[in-house]
Enzyme design. Sequence first.
Site, PDB file in Angstrom:
ATOM      1  N   GLU A   1       0.859  -1.192   0.000  1.00 17.85           N
ATOM      2  CA  GLU A   1       0.000   0.000   0.000  1.00 17.85           C
ATOM      3  C   GLU A   1       0.893   1.238   0.000  1.00 17.85           C
ATOM      4  O   GLU A   1       1.571   1.511   0.980  1.00 17.85           O
ATOM      5  CB  GLU A   1      -0.905   0.015   1.228  1.00 17.85           C
ATOM      6  CG  GLU A   1      -1.808   1.243   1.294  1.00 17.85           C
ATOM      7  CD  GLU A   1      -2.591   1.332   2.595  1.00 17.85           C
ATOM      8  OE1 GLU A   1      -3.503   2.166   2.668  1.00 17.85           O
ATOM      9  OE2 GLU A   1      -2.267   0.588   3.534  1.00 17.85           O
TER      10      GLU A   1
ATOM     11  N   ASP B   1      -8.192  -4.523   7.419  1.00 19.09           N
ATOM     12  CA  ASP B   1      -7.285  -3.379   7.554  1.00 19.09           C
ATOM     13  C   ASP B   1      -6.708  -3.355   8.972  1.00 19.09           C
ATOM     14  O   ASP B   1      -6.453  -2.297   9.544  1.00 19.09           O
ATOM     15  CB  ASP B   1      -8.002  -2.060   7.242  1.00 19.09           C
ATOM     16  CG  ASP B   1      -7.039  -0.897   7.018  1.00 19.09           C
ATOM     17  OD1 ASP B   1      -6.030  -1.105   6.332  1.00 19.09           O
ATOM     18  OD2 ASP B   1      -7.293   0.209   7.542  1.00 19.09           O
TER      19      ASP B   1
END
Length: 386
Positions: free
Chosen positions: A128, A274
Amino acid sequence: MLTQIINGQILTPQGWLKDGSVLVSDGKILEVTNSDLAVIGAKVIDAKGMYIVPGFVAMNVHGGGGHDFKECTEEAFRTAVAAHLKHGATTIFPTLSASPKESICKAVSICEGLMAEKNSTVLGLHVEGPYLNTKMAGSLYDVKDPDKEEYTSILESTGCIKRWDASPELPGAHDFARYLRSKGILAAITHTEAEFGDIKAAYAAGFTHAAQFYNAMPGFHKRREYKYEGTVESVFLMDDMTVEVIADGKHLPSTILRLVYKLKGVERTCLVTDALSYAASDIKPDEDSRIIIEDGVCKLADHSSLAGSIATMDVLVRTMVQKANIPLADAIRMASETPARLMGVADRTGTLQRGKDADIIIMDRNLAVRAVWSLGHLVPDANTLY
């Protein structure tokens, strides 16, 4: 050894199967049958009327068990993976948040080592950033525009990176997405201010997935007297663009979870945690940390933004069913079948079918995990049944 799991409701690609059984041998599913008659020579596992479902595929998870993958140590990777495995994540793609090239390379090396091991639950790495919009970076730092020399040198040296997220409006982002697509890597938009024109162009370039949908991206908004669609509405309008939601009951209200399910559907929606290092752990942030845990979620200490979850994959399924009123079969599919397909591993996991890895979960009527098998091996401390 042949194992037979009986007396449960089995979720198959065709729907629920009652009074059937799952036969497991040498780490693979030998057969899913409509009979629960004992097979000679098999070790029989009684599911006691509970749900027998495929193992979950964790495609966006930063850590757990007190460790973050960003630590870039083998201990951190093994501990975090083991913590989530006990909650049903039988396949995991460790997520490395915005990091310099040196850290990405370290994570790649560790990930390659784990992937090479027999019976590994790690099937690739998820990166990410660091190619993120500074205005939307939130708790992430050291972000920048896409660096072609950097990402090509990394990706020419490894095949373990299966997904990479970036802000599509940055200079060079479209070239980045095209390069990822040429390598068979899932390109996802994240931490973005993109509006419809940006999203349409990004999708054409190769950004086919929206990370942590609704979070770190704007919705419908005004600039002076005029109104504009946000990233959210733009993604909804791209029919084939897939999404993921952090379904911990904190990042998004149940009404929005239902809306995403209604508009995008099971085959284009994934459930993700997450999760930060605090997931599946009793460890709390230090007093001087930028992050606090409050109301069951991680926040920036100044309360300006959420910073990640402490959820595990089973929590997501319970949230979707018990709070968003989504059918259990669909919630399970969004945690297993759909992410397996998007991450390119549907040929081996994500559904209970002959020939696939024996990644199996038993959940009780309250949707608590009661047993987990990873590649046919019963996971210790992940159950109270056996």
